[in-house]
Write an enzyme that holds these catalytic residues in place. Structure first.
Site, mmCIF file in Angstrom:
data_model
loop_
_atom_site.group_PDB
_atom_site.id
_atom_site.type_symbol
_atom_site.label_atom_id
_atom_site.label_comp_id
_atom_site.label_asym_id
_atom_site.label_seq_id
_atom_site.Cartn_x
_atom_site.Cartn_y
_atom_site.Cartn_z
ATOM 1 N N LYS A 1 0.084 3.643 15.583
ATOM 2 C CA LYS A 1 1.091 2.993 14.544
ATOM 3 C C LYS A 1 1.765 4.013 14.410
ATOM 4 O O LYS A 1 1.537 4.877 14.705
ATOM 5 C CB LYS A 1 -0.268 2.753 13.145
ATOM 6 C CG LYS A 1 0.779 1.997 12.011
ATOM 7 C CD LYS A 1 0.070 2.344 11.339
ATOM 8 C CE LYS A 1 0.223 1.379 9.941
ATOM 9 N NZ LYS A 1 -0.926 1.098 8.642
ATOM 10 N N SER B 1 -0.778 -3.213 6.631
ATOM 11 C CA SER B 1 0.325 -2.894 6.857
ATOM 12 C C SER B 1 0.367 -2.208 8.494
ATOM 13 O O SER B 1 1.726 -2.402 9.088
ATOM 14 C CB SER B 1 1.056 -1.549 6.341
ATOM 15 O OG SER B 1 0.118 -0.809 6.737
ATOM 16 N N SER C 1 -5.618 -1.066 5.205
ATOM 17 C CA SER C 1 -4.550 -2.022 6.576
ATOM 18 C C SER C 1 -4.962 -2.199 8.011
ATOM 19 O O SER C 1 -4.468 -1.935 8.438
ATOM 20 C CB SER C 1 -3.565 -1.057 6.084
ATOM 21 O OG SER C 1 -2.113 -1.333 5.794
HETATM 22 N N1 GLN Z 1 -1.808 -3.894 1.758
HETATM 23 C C1 GLN Z 1 -1.912 -2.644 0.727
HETATM 24 C C2 GLN Z 1 -0.466 -1.956 -0.086
HETATM 25 O O1 GLN Z 1 0.398 -2.544 0.463
HETATM 26 C C3 GLN Z 1 -3.119 -1.165 2.099
HETATM 27 C C4 GLN Z 1 -1.091 -0.553 2.784
HETATM 28 C C5 GLN Z 1 -2.439 0.347 3.149
HETATM 29 O O2 GLN Z 1 -3.666 0.465 3.307
HETATM 30 N N2 GLN Z 1 -1.513 1.219 4.274
HETATM 31 O O3 GLN Z 1 -0.291 -1.047 -0.609
#
Ligand code: GLN
Length: 474
Positions: free
Chosen positions: A75, A150, A174
């Site tokens: 990532k 993400s 994420s």
């Molecule tokens: N969807 C969550 C957010 O927007 C999780 C993001 C993540 O785990 N980095 O913060």
């Protein structure tokens, strides 16, 4: 090709049916053929081929590491020395990592080959990959839909067989949420199990790096290699790291599982996901496990407390991007203050700006007690309640996501709607517990979805063994 496990690859390598060079070459062609999915921000093609050749020589001499044949994507918020890293943000445009993340060093030491960096939501903030400065990633299973976020690129890369595995980060879901929407395995390790050194920080008391894979064995092996003490991350536990891959065969014939009735009754949960969860509960009971409902009437607190605390931490972590030390600097800047202001306004996307402002607000004097302090207390409360459940049960079973992959634009107009995508995943981050999403659901719309298990802290070993049993036998 495509291979779906490291053991298949290693079998073919030792039988002389495959070389690492050929394998990498095939992944590179698949990446090229699937360019329109916008998964990779950069592919380290020449370098990966070169490493493959070196590894083929090592294999001949019988000197290759545990991960020989593992072709992995990162990532774009995990640093790899002398390679670009941007967190999919314009503000890190042109920035090159000065060092490698500890996890990257450990994987390379065991002969994994890093093939490129994967698109993600900017600074890992998002649930659909629609917040990347480099465009949307398409879900390989349905190009009109999001891959989740993400770690959207990381999940899509594995689902589309562009590499065997990827590393993502999980602050609120994420890894697990995109794994669910793309039909693969995603693990968020216990907080303090895997070094965060070299992961670009979003919310430091929540962030963990973890694997996205096609199967449990590969996840276990990656975890075994990358977990454990690191002098550069003081939040790591001193607990020894078990040989997860060896412990997959442990006896998990009688486990105790709690399921949260409140999750199953939650408005917005897709009825087919509910049905599949109930089915798995019944199958597990029939197989002799104890599976019982427990009360957890606190679901409505999870997402708000997550957003109060993570935005607070983000506002502090992202203060370092001011146009001086890293990447992008506004061309319209005229002095120091203007450099800060303009570089940040032009360099950060809308969602990141929203979170920095929210975080700054909840930390500001006058509101600190009402939001940030209260958020910390609620976090402790939720931790205690979750620990209470896990003192009686080995795992908590719940859906990973309320629905399957949604269409582009469907949730973007309403941030709250998007935030509620995290309703089932944030509990593990708020409490620091490990959690895994397993691809055991298929919707009548043709799309996959995951079921999630939260385990006791540092009990990944049992979680892997049980996950393997569940995906193979149930
Ligand atoms: N969807 C969550 C957010 O927007 C999780 C993001 C993540 O785990 N980095 O913060």
């Amino acid at each position: 090709m495509p291979y779906s496990s490291l053991s298949q690859i290693q079998t073919d390598l030792s039988a002389g049916k495959l070389t690492v060079k050929k394998l990498v070459g095939e992944y590179l062609s698949r990446i090229e053929e699937n360019k329109k999915l916008n998964i990779f921000l950069e592919v380290f093609a020449a370098e990966a081929l070169q490493k493959a050749e070196e590894l083929d020589a090592k294999l001949k001499n019988g000197k290759a590491g545990k991960l020989a044949g593992m072709v992995i994507g990162l990532k774009d918020n995990i640093c790899y020395k002398d390679h670009k890293v941007s967190a999919s943000s314009k503000i890190l445009e042109g920035f090159t990592s000065l060092y490698s993340a500890t996890v990257v060093e450990r994987l390379i030491k065991e002969d994994a080959i890093i093939i490129g960096r994967c698109n993600c939501d900017e600074f890992a903030m998002g649930s659909s990959n629609e917040n990347s400065a480099y465009g949307n990633v398409l879900n390989p299973l349905d190009h009109a839909r999001v891959p989740g976020g993400s770690s959207g690129g990381a999940a899509a890369a594995v689902a589309a067989d562009l590499c065997l595995a990827t590393l993502g980060t999980d602050t609120g879901g994420s890894i697990r949420q995109p794994a669910s929407l793309c039909g693969i395995v995603g693990l968020k390790p216990t907080y303090g199990r895997v070094s965060r050194y070299g992961a670009i920080a979003y919310a430091s008391s929540f962030d963990q790096i973890g694997p996205l894979t096609k199967n449990i064995d590969d996840a276990a092996l990656i975890m075994e290699v990358m977990s454990g003490m690191d002098e550069y991350d003081s939040t790591l536990s001193t607990k020894p790291v078990p040989s997860y891959s060896q412990e997959l065969k442990q006896d998990v014939s009688k486990v105790k599982i709690a399921y949260l009735q409140d999750c199953l009754e939650k408005d917005g949960l897709d009825p087919e996901i509910k049905k599949r969860t109930t089915e798995v509960i019944d199958q597990l009971k029939k197989a002799g496990h104890t599976v019982e409902p427990v009360n957890f009437p606190f679901l409505d607190y999870l997402v708000p407390v997550y957003y109060v605390l993570t935005t607070a931490e983000a506002s502090s972590n992202l203060a370092r991007y001011q146009g001086l030390n890293f990447g992008f600097r506004s061309k319209n800047a005229t002095g120091m203050d203007s450099t800060f202001r303009k570089s940040r306004s032009e360099g950060f996307g809308k969602e990141v700006q929203r979170r920095i402002m929210l975080g700054t607000f909840v930390l500001s004097s006058g509101y600190y007690d009402a939001y940030y302090s209260k958020g910390q207390k609620v976090r402790r409360f939720l931790q205690n309640k979750t620990l209470e459940i896990l003192s009686n049960y080995d795992f908590i079973l719940l859906p990973t996501t309320p629905g399957t992959a949604f269409k582009f634009g469907e949730n973007t107009a309403d941030p709250i709607k998007m935030y509620l995508e995290d309703i089932f995943t944030v509990q593990a981050n708020i409490t620091g517990m490990p959690a895994i999403s397993l691809p055991v659901g298929k919707h009548s719309n043709g799309l996959p979805f995951g079921l999630q298990f939260i385990g006791r802290k540092f009990e990944e070993s049992k979680m892997f063994a049980f996950s393997k049993y569940l995906t193979e036998k149930i």
